[in-house]
Design an enzyme around this catalytic site. Structure first.
Site, PDB file in Angstrom:
ATOM      1  N   CYS A 133      -0.729   1.813  -5.076  1.00 31.87           N
ATOM      2  CA  CYS A 133      -1.436   3.037  -5.434  1.00 31.87           C
ATOM      3  C   CYS A 133      -0.427   4.183  -5.554  1.00 31.87           C
ATOM      4  CB  CYS A 133      -2.491   3.364  -4.384  1.00 31.87           C
ATOM      5  SG  CYS A 133      -3.818   2.151  -4.259  1.00 31.87           S
ATOM      6  N   HIS A 182       0.853  -1.195   0.000  1.00 30.86           N
ATOM      7  CA  HIS A 182       0.000   0.000   0.000  1.00 30.86           C
ATOM      8  C   HIS A 182       0.882   1.235   0.000  1.00 30.86           C
ATOM      9  CE1 HIS A 182      -3.803  -2.091   0.578  1.00 30.86           C
ATOM     10  NE2 HIS A 182      -3.246  -2.817   1.530  1.00 30.86           N
TER      11      HIS A 182
END
Length: 354
Positions: free
Chosen positions: A206, A164
């Site tokens: 991301c 992440h």
């Protein structure tokens, strides 16, 4: 009058000194660049594969990193030259309905956990500190050889990260993070220490492109699953597990790699196009201004496979191998082999200690 002449002489001296320093610096840089170009050659491949997330709902990140691990190992990079960092063990998680397996497809087509996965950093060993120490080769004296990245000026290194991330950072186990500047500085230390020939940096998170924005060291080619401001999305759910099992970018990257063998002529340029926006949904980012070669002329196996330097010898050599070797004692001048008695001692003569 005397003071004005003195000031003029000092000014002229400073100008001459400045010009000489500038020319010396330029010459030094040219010499260093030429030395770097002439002294580096591709002689070996390494892979650093890192899953930075934890918890069952991040199953897909373990599948991501094990998918790349399976590919580079299948293409010839040995475990001794692969550093695998996995933050959680999904194969043995009590919620896994298929113990000792990790699948990256709902059809259970490939068990990427396999029978011979060698994890070098597991669980809470996957930290920012250990990752930076790995890259820069700054370890405590007690660190085993298997946990070190033992590269040299001829090493091509594949660095794959998944987890992440956000704008300019990548989280490690939801407790700390590494910034893009810290990562760029670690790569610069590697270059100054001559620890690599070329680096292929690959990240699936991301806002992944933000992690290569600060790079400033030469010979680095980078690809990211999403641009700044975009999310990197997962591919599909396995109903039997109840969570997403692989991310989109890694899924299509693996699909490409499954059609590559050790003798393949496929190029990095082709690999950079594996996930167009219509299937990835996010926009794949590429940075190649630091890379010296044309990616369309670089073989995929220059990073994902094993390099095996060979030398072809045209001359023939004749060797004579004796069919029988006779052993005779040197202390006895004349005797027959039949009179020689041989006595063999045990590998560990425990009876001597009774």
């Amino acid at each position: 009058m005397f003071s004005e002449l003195k000031q003029l002489a000092v000014l002229c001296s400073l100008i001459v000194l400045t010009i000489s320093l500038q020319s010396a610096s330029a010459n030094d840089l040219e010499v260093f660049d030429e030395f770097a170009k002439s002294s580096s050659s591709h002689t070996n491949n390494w892979a650093v594969l890192v899953d930075t997330s934890r918890f069952w709902f991040n199953y897909r990140h373990v599948a991501n990193v094990l998918s790349i691990y399976r590919s580079v190992k299948r293409l010839g990079i040995p475990d001794s030259q692969i550093i695998l960092m996995v933050a959680d063990d999904m194969a043995c998680n009590p919620r896994n309905p298929r113990p000792a397996t990790v699948f990256n497809n709902a059809n259970q087509h490939i068990n990427v956990y396999g029978d011979d996965v060698e994890v070098d950093y597991r669980g809470y060993e996957v930290t920012v500190e250990n990752f930076v120490r790995l890259l820069t080769n700054r370890f405590p004296s007690s660190t085993p050889r298997s946990k070190k990245l033992l590269t040299d000026p001829g090493s091509n290194i594949l660095i794959y990260l998944t987890g992440h991330g956000g704008d300019g950072f990548l989280k490690f186990q939801d407790s700390e993070e590494i910034t893009n500047q810290e990562l760029a500085d670690a790569f610069e230390q590697m270059w100054q220490k001559r620890r690599y020939n070329e680096i292929f940096f690959m990240i699936d998170t991301c806002q992944a492109a933000s992690m290569y924005e600060k790079f400033y060291s030469p010979n680095i080619l980078a690809v990211a699953s999403s641009l700044v401001g975009e999310d990197s999305l997962s591919h599909h759910v396995d109903p039997a597990i109840g969570v997403y099992i692989i991310d989109r970018y890694t899924y299509y990257a693996l699909e490409f790699l499954e059609n590559v063998d050790a003798e393949s002529q496929r190029t990095i340029g082709e690999f950079l196009k594996v996930c167009p926006k219509r299937v990835c949904i996010s926009t794949v980012g590429v940075r190649k201004d630091l890379f010296q070669r044309d990616p369309n002329k670089v073989l995929i196996t220059d990073f994902f496979g094993s390099i095996r330097p060979i030398e072809i010898i045209t001359e023939t050599e004749n060797f004579t191998v004796p069919l029988k070797i006779e052993a005779k004692p040197q202390s006895i001048e004349s005797c027959d082999d039949s009179t020689i008695k041989y006595e063999f001692y045990e590998q560990f003569p425990s009876k001597l200690f009774n």
